[in-house]
Design an enzyme around this catalytic site. Structure first.
Site, PDB file in Angstrom:
ATOM      1  CB  SER A   5      -1.060  -0.113   1.128  1.00  0.00           C
ATOM      2  OG  SER A   5      -1.833  -1.099   1.269  1.00  0.00           O
ATOM      3  CB  ALA A   7      -3.352   1.216  -1.701  1.00  0.00           C
ATOM      4  CE  LYS A   8      -7.443  -2.121   6.274  1.00  0.00           C
ATOM      5  NZ  LYS A   8      -8.909  -2.258   5.685  1.00  0.00           N
ATOM      6  CB  ALA A   9      -4.649   4.301   0.850  1.00  0.00           C
ATOM      7  CE1 TYR A  18     -11.652   1.264   4.915  1.00  0.00           C
ATOM      8  CE2 TYR A  18      -9.703   1.884   3.781  1.00  0.00           C
ATOM      9  CZ  TYR A  18     -10.280   1.086   4.118  1.00  0.00           C
ATOM     10  OH  TYR A  18     -10.053  -0.152   4.121  1.00  0.00           O
TER      11      TYR A  18
END
Length: 289
Positions: A63, A157-159, A163
Site C-alpha cells: 500500500s 491499496a489500504k489507504a 475511506y
C-alpha cells in the site's frame, strides 16, 4: 479498555520504540493529516497469534508503494514490532492497527518527498464490530457514494484517503438505524460495505463482487478459499442491483467484521441461513487453530 482513544493506559510502538499511550503524538502539520498520505492495516490476534500476520505486513508495504513511499521497517521488523506491542500491553486477543504515513518535514505542499515516513502500531481489545449482528444479521443502508474508478485511485491499496466516502456513508447509515452501508461502484455494480466485503447465497451457490475497483480483503480471500474447499461453487462476478431481490442469504467479511450475517439491505431481506452460519463457525475455528 474504555475512554477516548488518545487517553488510555498502555503502550504504542512508534518509529522503533514503545511509548506510553498518551505520548504517541504527531505535529498538526503532519503531511498525512492534510493530504491523506497514510496507509494502514487492521489485524486480529487470537490466542496470541495474529491471523495472516505476514500477509498484513506485506500488504502495508504494498500500500505504501502504491502511494509512492517506502516504509523504513522490513516485513520481519514489523512482525516483531507487532508481537512486542501485544506483549507490552499484555494482550493475547486483540485488534492490531499498524500504519505508516508521511510526517512533518521540510515540505508542506502536495509534494512531500523530503518528509520522513513515520510508522506506528497500536493494539486494543475490540469485540464484535457489528454488535449483536452475528446472530440477528446486520441491517445495511444503501450508500449514495460509489466506489470510484481504478483510473482515479489506487484501489488495491489500504489507504486512508479511500475511506473518506466510507465514513460519510456509514454516518448516514447509522442515522437511519443501520449498522453499515452497502456501496455500488462507479459502473452501478454491487461493490462492498464501508469496511467489509460482501457475499450472497442463491440456491446453494455463492456470488461475490469481483474486486476490480475495491480492496480484495484478506478475509475475503480466506473465505473464498474455505468455500471452495467445502465444495461450494463461488462466482466472483459483477452483480447488478436488481439481483439483490433473488439472493437468499448475505454476509460480510473483514478483519474487524470477521464473518457477519446480513439480515437486510435497504428494502431487501435475507435469512441468516445454514451456509452463512457454517462459514462463520468455520472461520472462527480457522483463526483460533
Amino acid at each position: 479498555m474504555d475512554g477516548a482513544y488518545d487517553d488510555r493506559d498502555g503502550k504504542i510502538w512508534m518509529d522503533g520504540q514503545l511509548l506510553d499511550w498518551r505520548d504517541a503524538k504527531v505535529h498538526v502539520l503532519t503531511h498525512a493529516l492534510h493530504y491523506a498520505s497514510s496507509v494502514f492495516e487492521g489485524e486480529r490476534c487470537y490466542n496470541g497469534k495474529i491471523f495472516k500476520d505476514r500477509e498484513h505486513a506485506e500488504r502495508l508495504h504494498f500500500s505504501a508503494n502504491c502511494l509512492d513511499f517506502q516504509i523504513p521497517y522490513t516485513v520481519d521488523e514489523l512482525i516483531a514490532a507487532k508481537a512486542e506491542t501485544l506483549q507490552a500491553n499484555g494482550l493475547t486477543d486483540a485488534y492490531v492497527r499498524a500504519f505508516a504515513w508521511r510526517g512533518a518535514g521540510p515540505d508542506m505542499g502536495v509534494a512531500s518527498a523530503r518528509n520522513p515516513v513515520r510508522t506506528a502500531i497500536a493494539v486494543w481489545s475490540w469485540g464484535n464490530y457489528y454488535g449483536d449482528a452475528k446472530t440477528k444479521g446486520a441491517k445495511l443502508d444503501i450508500a449514495k457514494w460509489k466506489r470510484p474508478s481504478p483510473e482515479t485511485i489506487p484501489h488495491q491499496a489500504k489507504a486512508a484517503g479511500l475511506y473518506m466516502i466510507c465514513t460519510m456513508s456509514k454516518h448516514a447509515a447509522e442515522a437511519k438505524g443501520c449498522s453499515d452501508a452497502m456501496m455500488f461502484d462507479y459502473r452501478g455494480y454491487v461493490a462492498e460495505a464501508t469496511g467489509a466485503n460482501i457475499f450472497f447465497v442463491k440456491d446453494g451457490e455463492v456470488h461475490t463482487p469481483k474486486p476490480d475497483c475495491f480492496l480484495n480483503g484478506l478475509t475475503r480471500q480466506t473465505v473464498v478459499g474455505m468455500l471452495r474447499d467445502k465444495g461450494v461453487t463461488v462466482h466472483e462476478r459483477h452483480i447488478m442491483p436488481e439481483e439483490l431481490e433473488s439472493f437468499q442469504q448475505c454476509w460480510l467479511t473483514g478483519t474487524a467484521a470477521e464473518v457477519t450475517p446480513v439480515g437486510q439491505i435497504g428494502d431487501y431481506n435475507f435469512e441468516v441461513g445454514k451456509l452463512t452460519l457454517d462459514i462463520a463457525a468455520d472461520y472462527e475455528k480457522l483463526v483460533r487453530a
